[in-house]
Enzyme design. Structure first.
Site, PDB file in Angstrom:
ATOM      1  N   LYS A 193       0.853  -1.191   0.000  1.00 10.23           N
ATOM      2  CA  LYS A 193       0.000   0.000   0.000  1.00 10.23           C
ATOM      3  C   LYS A 193       0.885   1.235   0.000  1.00 10.23           C
ATOM      4  O   LYS A 193       1.705   1.429   0.897  1.00 10.23           O
ATOM      5  CB  LYS A 193      -0.904  -0.023   1.234  1.00 10.23           C
ATOM      6  N   LYS A 246      -2.285  -1.431  -3.805  1.00  6.54           N
ATOM      7  CA  LYS A 246      -3.142  -0.253  -3.754  1.00  6.54           C
ATOM      8  C   LYS A 246      -2.307   1.009  -3.809  1.00  6.54           C
ATOM      9  O   LYS A 246      -1.300   1.063  -3.115  1.00  6.54           O
ATOM     10  CB  LYS A 246      -3.918  -0.339  -2.443  1.00  6.54           C
TER      11      LYS A 246
HETATM   12  C1  PBG Z   1      -7.418   3.351   5.717  1.00 13.13           C
HETATM   13  C2  PBG Z   1      -7.784   3.075   4.305  1.00 13.13           C
HETATM   14  C3  PBG Z   1      -7.621   3.998   3.267  1.00 13.13           C
HETATM   15  C4  PBG Z   1      -8.196   3.427   2.148  1.00 13.13           C
HETATM   16  C5  PBG Z   1      -8.688   2.165   2.507  1.00 13.13           C
HETATM   17  N1  PBG Z   1      -8.410   1.950   3.876  1.00 13.13           N
HETATM   18  C6  PBG Z   1      -7.069   5.373   3.249  1.00 13.13           C
HETATM   19  C7  PBG Z   1      -5.767   5.669   3.835  1.00 13.13           C
HETATM   20  O1  PBG Z   1      -4.907   4.807   3.996  1.00 13.13           O
HETATM   21  O2  PBG Z   1      -5.583   6.828   4.189  1.00 13.13           O
HETATM   22  C8  PBG Z   1      -8.273   4.135   0.817  1.00 13.13           C
HETATM   23  C9  PBG Z   1      -9.304   3.688  -0.129  1.00 13.13           C
HETATM   24  C10 PBG Z   1      -9.580   4.606  -1.249  1.00 13.13           C
HETATM   25  O3  PBG Z   1      -8.966   5.682  -1.431  1.00 13.13           O
HETATM   26  O4  PBG Z   1     -10.482   4.257  -2.020  1.00 13.13           O
HETATM   27  N2  PBG Z   1      -6.759   2.469   6.455  1.00 13.13           N
END
Ligand code: PBG
Length: 325
Positions: A193, A246
Site C-alpha cells: 500500500k 493499492k
Molecule cells: C485506511 C484506508 C484507506 C483506504 C482504505 N483503507 C485510506 C488511507 O490509507 O488513508 C483508501 C481507499 C480509497 O482511497 O479508495 N486504512
C-alpha cells in the site's frame, strides 16, 4: 504479407475467441461506507457514492448480489465523539461496523463481508497506528489491530483486511483469530500500500485524514517496486490469504510483479481518487464513463489481478450483464 495481426481482430466473433482476459461480476468487490444516520449523505468528491445507514447499506449489497457480485468491503464513518487515541470503539461489540456486519450476514449469508482493520476511522489522530510524541508506534498498534479483527470476526466477517501497513500485523491478527476460535476467517492483507494522494476522496468520506503529519512512515514510497517483494514475502510467511496492491491503475506494474511472485490470490484496489477522476472527466463530457471504466477494469485483469475493489462495481456488473463484444 504472410502475417497480418489484424486477422485476429476481423470480427466480433474472432475478437471474442482470441480475447486473453475477461472480467466478470465475481471479480469485483463493492466498498460500502456506512454511518449511523438513516439518511444517505452523498460524498461530493465521489459522485454516485454515499455514506448510508445500515438498512440502506444492506440494500446496496443486495443490488450488488443480484448482479453477481459476491463480496462487499465495509468502511464505517464514525462521529468524532467516538474517536480516541487508542481506537477503543473499534472493539465495541455493538459498534456501527459490528452491527452492519451482522445485518449483512443475516440478510445475505452468501455474500462475503470484508471488514477493514485499521485505526484511522476510530482514531482521534486519524492515523492507522498509535501516535506517541508525533510518531506512529508500530508494536503498540499490533494488539489493537488484533483485537479489532477478532471483534469483526465475532460479528461475522468472512474476511478481515488490515489496511494499516504496520509491520508484523498479519501474524498478530492470524494468531489472535486462531486463539479466539476463528481459524477459517481469511486475512486479505493490504500488503503493498503506497502513500498515495489518490486516497483523498476516501478520507473525505470517512473524515479520516491524519490530524497531523502524513502516512509516509508506514505506507510505501510510490517510487519503489522492489520493496513490494519484501512485503509480499513477509505477509505470505505471516499467513495472509490474499495480497492486495493499492492504489490500482498507477501501480499495475506492481500488480504484475506481485502476480509473478506469489501463488496467493492478488487483489487490486481501484481507489477513490481513480473513481473520482473517471466521474469528473465524464461529468465534463470529456470521456465516456462506461467505456473508460470497463477499459480500466480489464487492465487490472490483464495485469494479473484476481479481484478488484472498485466503487464502480455495480456500474460494471450492470455493463457486464448487458454486454456485447
Ligand atoms: C485506511 C484506508 C484507506 C483506504 C482504505 N483503507 C485510506 C488511507 O490509507 O488513508 C483508501 C481507499 C480509497 O482511497 O479508495 N486504512
Amino acid at each position: 504479407m504472410l502475417i497480418r495481426p489484424r486477422r485476429n481482430r476481423v470480427s466480433r466473433a474472432v475478437r471474442n475467441l482470441v480475447r486473453e482476459s475477461s472480467l466478470s461480476a465475481p471479480d469485483l468487490v463493492l466498498p460500502l461506507f456506512v454511518h449511523e444516520a438513516d439518511v444517505d449523505s452523498p460524498i461530493a468528491s465521489m459522485p454516485g457514492v454515499s455514506r448510508a445507514g445500515i438498512a440502506a447499506t444492506v440494500a446496496k449489497a443486495r443490488v450488488a448480489a443480484s448482479l453477481g457480485i459476491r463480496a462487499v468491503a465495509l468502511f464505517p464513518a464514525l462521529s468524532d465523539a467516538l474517536k480516541d487515541p487508542s481506537a477503543r470503539e473499534s472493539v465495541n461489540p455493538d459498534g456501527l461496523n459490528q452491527r452492519c456486519i451482522r445485518a449483512l450476514k443475516a440478510a445475505l449469508p452468501d455474500i462475503a463481508v470484508i471488514s477493514d482493520v485499521a485505526m484511522d476511522p476510530y482514531s482521534s489522530d486519524g492515523h492507522d497506528g498509535v501516535v506517541r510524541d508525533g510518531r506512529i508506534v508500530n508494536d503498540a498498534t499490533l494488539p489493537i489491530l488484533a483485537a479489532m479483527a477478532v471483534s469483526q470476526a465475532r460479528a461475522g466477517a468472512d474476511v478481515v483486511a488490515p489496511s494499516d501497513m504496520m509491520d508484523g500485523r498479519v501474524r498478530a491478527i492470524r494468531e489472535a483469530l486462531d486463539a479466539a476460535g476463528f481459524p477459517d476467517v481469511l486475512i486479505c492483507s493490504y500488503c503493498v500500500k503506497y502513500a498515495s494522494a489518490f486516497y483523498g476522496p476516501f478520507r473525505d468520506a470517512l473524515d479520516s485524514a491524519p490530524r497531523a503529519g502524513d502516512k509516509k512512515t508506514y505506507q510505501m514510497d510510490p517510487a519503489n517496486a522492489r520493496e513490494a517483494l519484501r512485503e509480499v514475502a513477509l505477509d505470505e510467511g505471516e499467513g495472509a490469504d490474499w495480497l492486495m496492491i493499492k492504489p490500482g491503475l498507477p501501480y499495475l506494474d506492481i500488480v504484475r510483479l506481485v502476480r509473478g511472485q506469489t501463488a496467493l490470490p492478488v487483489v487490486a484496489y481501484h481507489v477513490s481518487g481513480e473513481y473520482a477522476m473517471l466521474k469528473a472527466a465524464a461529468e465534463k463530457g470529456w470521456i465516456d464513463y462506461d467505456r473508460c471504466l470497463m477499459e480500466s477494469l480489464i487492465a487490472f485483469k490483464r495485469a494479473g489481478a484476481d479481484l478488484i475493489f472498485t466503487y464502480a462495481a455495480i456500474d460494471a456488473a450492470r455493463l457486464i450483464s448487458g454486454r456485447s463484444g
